[in-house]
Design an enzyme around this catalytic site. Sequence first.
Site, mmCIF file in Angstrom:
data_model
loop_
_atom_site.group_PDB
_atom_site.id
_atom_site.type_symbol
_atom_site.label_atom_id
_atom_site.label_comp_id
_atom_site.label_asym_id
_atom_site.label_seq_id
_atom_site.Cartn_x
_atom_site.Cartn_y
_atom_site.Cartn_z
ATOM 1 N N ASP A 88 63.313 -11.565 22.815
ATOM 2 C CA ASP A 88 63.719 -12.945 22.524
ATOM 3 C C ASP A 88 64.504 -12.992 21.218
ATOM 4 O OD1 ASP A 88 61.295 -12.420 21.044
ATOM 5 O OD2 ASP A 88 61.008 -14.573 20.749
ATOM 6 N N GLU A 153 58.203 -13.265 20.274
ATOM 7 C CA GLU A 153 57.940 -12.914 18.881
ATOM 8 C C GLU A 153 58.410 -14.024 17.945
ATOM 9 O OE1 GLU A 153 58.242 -11.342 14.863
ATOM 10 O OE2 GLU A 153 59.871 -12.170 16.044
HETATM 11 N N1 BES Z 1 62.115 -8.952 12.756
HETATM 12 C C1 BES Z 1 61.654 -10.133 12.074
HETATM 13 C C2 BES Z 1 60.791 -9.795 10.862
HETATM 14 C C3 BES Z 1 61.634 -9.267 9.753
HETATM 15 C C4 BES Z 1 62.401 -10.147 9.022
HETATM 16 C C5 BES Z 1 61.727 -7.923 9.477
HETATM 17 C C6 BES Z 1 63.230 -9.672 8.028
HETATM 18 C C7 BES Z 1 62.567 -7.453 8.502
HETATM 19 C C8 BES Z 1 63.338 -8.324 7.778
HETATM 20 C C9 BES Z 1 60.906 -11.007 13.066
HETATM 21 O O1 BES Z 1 61.618 -11.129 14.270
HETATM 22 C C10 BES Z 1 60.783 -12.407 12.515
HETATM 23 O O2 BES Z 1 61.768 -13.065 12.369
HETATM 24 N N2 BES Z 1 59.548 -12.851 12.257
HETATM 25 C C11 BES Z 1 59.269 -14.207 11.941
HETATM 26 C C12 BES Z 1 57.862 -14.475 12.416
HETATM 27 C C13 BES Z 1 57.549 -15.933 12.659
HETATM 28 C C14 BES Z 1 58.488 -16.574 13.641
HETATM 29 C C15 BES Z 1 56.124 -16.089 13.121
HETATM 30 C C16 BES Z 1 59.396 -14.439 10.448
HETATM 31 O O3 BES Z 1 59.133 -13.532 9.631
HETATM 32 O O4 BES Z 1 59.795 -15.544 10.079
HETATM 33 MN MN MN Z 2 62.253 -9.303 14.988
HETATM 34 MN MN MN Z 3 63.228 -12.669 13.969
#
Ligand code: BES
Ligand code: MN
Ligand code: MN
Length: 454
Positions: A88, A153
């Site tokens: 997603d 996710e």
């Molecule tokens: N892949 C990201 C997490 C991430 C962000 C890793 C920046 C490395 C650098 C993940 O898809 C993400 O965006 N996570 C969200 C989680 C939330 C929607 C619960 C986040 O961190 O905001």
């Molecule tokens: Mn991610």
């Molecule tokens: Mn993300």
Amino acid sequence: MEKVVSYINSHRDNYVEELKEFLKIPSISTLAENKPDMKTAAEFVAGKLRSAGMQNVKIIETKGHPLIYADWLNAPGKPTVLIYGHYDVQPVDPINLWDSPPFEPTIKDGKIYARGATDDKGQMYMHIKTVEAFMKTEGTLPLNVKFIIEGEEEIGSGNLEEFVNKNQELLKCNAVLISDTSLYGPGIPTLTYGLRGLCYMEVEVTGPNRDLHSGTFGGGVDNPINVLAEMISKLKDNNGKIKIPGFYKDVVNLTKKERDNFKTLPFSEKKYARELGVKELKGEKGYSTLERIWARPTLDCNGIIGGFTGDGAKTVLPSKAKAKISMRLVPNQDPKKIAKLFKSFINKIAPKTVKLNMKDLHGAYPIATSLDDSATIAAANALSKVFGKKTVFMREGGSIPIVVTFAKKLKASPVLMGMGLDSENLHSPNEHFNLNHFHLGILTSAYFLNEYSG
Ligand code: BES
Ligand code: MN
Ligand code: MN
């Protein structure tokens, strides 16, 4: 490994063409109108797992978007690696700021531009290609592999969480391999050993029972936007400390060793500020920028809604105002506890002139993994080999909600072997993925599976 490596090196163009097809599917999990695209994306992933030689490939329906499971378990006595990723993507707005359409993948200067390029389609796809390279050359994998790929996710992984809880035997493994984080910098082999957690709240303030003429009524009643602004300003002090009582109680402080390690990483505050277009940086007093973004909790307003926002002027006292406020958490803060503390503090500081309605929108637990686990060591070795440099260890400010569930329920060590870059505009216009890192990621994944197999 020779045959595997040369297979990977000679298929670079095919991999990019296939990734383009994947990136054309607008699999935005949060928008109802994209529901059919979620199915298309799940079918794409399942098809590629099948043609890579994975077995028992299944699309599993959930209350939300489908999961994809696959396995290859023909290496008795060898460890099992569970590979996780998400198909997603985030919404594309503001669309007018994209230089090329978000779902028409475009290559420029060795980077592929599209929504989901780095987060997480491109990164997740690497591992499918690794498995395929082994199967096409050796006809076998060096160890047992399972895949669990989700489509939620970006909206909190609620249904995967339930699936993991109910299917611990199916997902049983020794290590979980995830590429959904960043390299410390271009060409720098990196392992991430910490993720922040998240507590995301919505606060709605209601004043008078309808919008009012600001001349007729102004001065006679409290204004919900003013009230909200005053409350937000009471959440942090001038030193960037969060004033919610008990907020820091469970925070594990940085050790001297960790602070020293952060200091060895090349970092220029000036360059960082320049890249972000700000004159000066700002954060919690007493901590460096890397410490602030990786290992300290934060509180930020993500959005604020209320009153008249059109062109021109309208003299009105709004009946309602709303704010979206998120807190990034660090070990051992608990998002559920933090949500309670937040609510009771807001209730305490709210004036009697307004009514409050608060919602707890998202939660994720923070994590810091151990550095001496055998999977982590194998990954660090694989990274060093492929990149030709010593692997650096870092923490990450973002969150991946399911990682803690994997660690707790499957008792398996997460290996965060991301190939993205923080500068690749994830969640924002012109998201892209460096194709060189895409190829290095496929090679690193192959070396990791080989190294970890014994
Ligand atoms: N892949 C990201 C997490 C991430 C962000 C890793 C920046 C490395 C650098 C993940 O898809 C993400 O965006 N996570 C969200 C989680 C939330 C929607 C619960 C986040 O961190 O905001
Ligand atoms: Mn991610
Ligand atoms: Mn993300």
